[in-house]
Write an enzyme that holds these catalytic residues in place. Structure first.
Site, PDB file in Angstrom:
ATOM      1  N   HIS A  50       0.849  -1.194   0.000  1.00 18.54           N
ATOM      2  CA  HIS A  50       0.000   0.000   0.000  1.00 18.54           C
ATOM      3  C   HIS A  50       0.879   1.237   0.000  1.00 18.54           C
ATOM      4  O   HIS A  50       0.627   2.187  -0.708  1.00 18.54           O
ATOM      5  CB  HIS A  50      -0.943  -0.003   1.194  1.00 18.54           C
ATOM      6  CG  HIS A  50      -1.913   1.136   1.190  1.00 18.54           C
ATOM      7  ND1 HIS A  50      -2.858   1.295   2.152  1.00 18.54           N
ATOM      8  CD2 HIS A  50      -2.089   2.169   0.344  1.00 18.54           C
ATOM      9  CE1 HIS A  50      -3.576   2.381   1.894  1.00 18.54           C
ATOM     10  NE2 HIS A  50      -3.118   2.931   0.805  1.00 18.54           N
ATOM     11  N   GLU A 100       0.866   8.170  -3.625  1.00 24.74           N
ATOM     12  CA  GLU A 100       1.737   7.677  -2.551  1.00 24.74           C
ATOM     13  C   GLU A 100       3.041   8.454  -2.495  1.00 24.74           C
ATOM     14  O   GLU A 100       3.528   8.780  -1.413  1.00 24.74           O
ATOM     15  CB  GLU A 100       1.996   6.178  -2.709  1.00 24.74           C
ATOM     16  CG  GLU A 100       0.812   5.304  -2.371  1.00 24.74           C
ATOM     17  CD  GLU A 100       0.361   5.435  -0.929  1.00 24.74           C
ATOM     18  OE1 GLU A 100       1.195   5.286  -0.009  1.00 24.74           O
ATOM     19  OE2 GLU A 100      -0.831   5.682  -0.707  1.00 24.74           O
ATOM     20  N   HIS A 104       3.458  10.770   0.706  1.00 25.01           N
ATOM     21  CA  HIS A 104       4.347  10.127   1.670  1.00 25.01           C
ATOM     22  C   HIS A 104       5.820  10.159   1.253  1.00 25.01           C
ATOM     23  O   HIS A 104       6.690  10.438   2.069  1.00 25.01           O
ATOM     24  CB  HIS A 104       3.920   8.677   1.899  1.00 25.01           C
ATOM     25  CG  HIS A 104       2.515   8.531   2.360  1.00 25.01           C
ATOM     26  ND1 HIS A 104       2.103   8.890   3.619  1.00 25.01           N
ATOM     27  CD2 HIS A 104       1.405   8.071   1.716  1.00 25.01           C
ATOM     28  CE1 HIS A 104       0.800   8.651   3.746  1.00 25.01           C
ATOM     29  NE2 HIS A 104       0.357   8.159   2.604  1.00 25.01           N
TER      30      HIS A 104
END
Length: 158
Positions: A50, A100, A104
């Site tokens: 993920h 992502e 992040h």
């Protein structure tokens, strides 16, 4: 749409009973400045990535730290691995990877560039699978699998 799902999955984070220690054994403190390797249970004993999420604390994480442009072409050398291990089952892979990385990856503690961020997550995933850490850290109540990783890129227990 994707942001809602990822935010939903991440809300109300429960600390997982996470192999080395990232905290001073003489102090009763939670770890700081580490990562969660977040995995998705795909069923039938299979897992996918993920994300690799920098954490300031167990419940606090930075996001969107640098203004950068996501360049899918930088990922060409690892594209086959990404498609096998870090794919979206809810939309286009490129949109997922972009999300992502921007949310992040731009906050990573190791100053990884885009390629290094994804390659590091893939390598950690392979190590976690070899060590059977997904089953160890999977929380069936929350449906989450969060594996702690320190800045030296070693798994550790919380």
């Amino acid at each position: 749409m994707f942001g809602f799902l990822w935010n939903y999955l991440y809300q109300n984070e429960q600390p997982v009973k996470p192999l080395t220690s990232n905290k001073n054994p003489d102090l009763n403190e939670s770890p700081t400045d580490f990562y969660y390797l977040s995995l998705l249970n795909e069923g039938n004993g299979t897992w996918s990535i993920h994300g690799l999420w920098p954490q300031e604390t167990i419940k606090k994480y930075p996001q969107y730290c640098k203004d950068v442009v996501f360049d899918i072409d930088l990922l060409d050398p690892i594209m086959d691995r990404l498609k096998d291990e870090w794919y979206s089952n809810r939309g286009a892979d490129e949109i997922f990877w972009k999300h992502e990385y921007l949310k992040h990856g731009t906050c990573n503690f190791n100053n990884f560039n885009e390629y290094e961020y994804f390659k590091t997550a893939l390598d950690l995933f392979d190590k976690a699978m070899a060590l059977k850490l997904a089953d160890k850290y999977y929380n069936s109540e929350t449906g989450k699998c969060l594996i702690p990783v320190n800045q030296q890129l070693n798994f550790f227990e919380i």
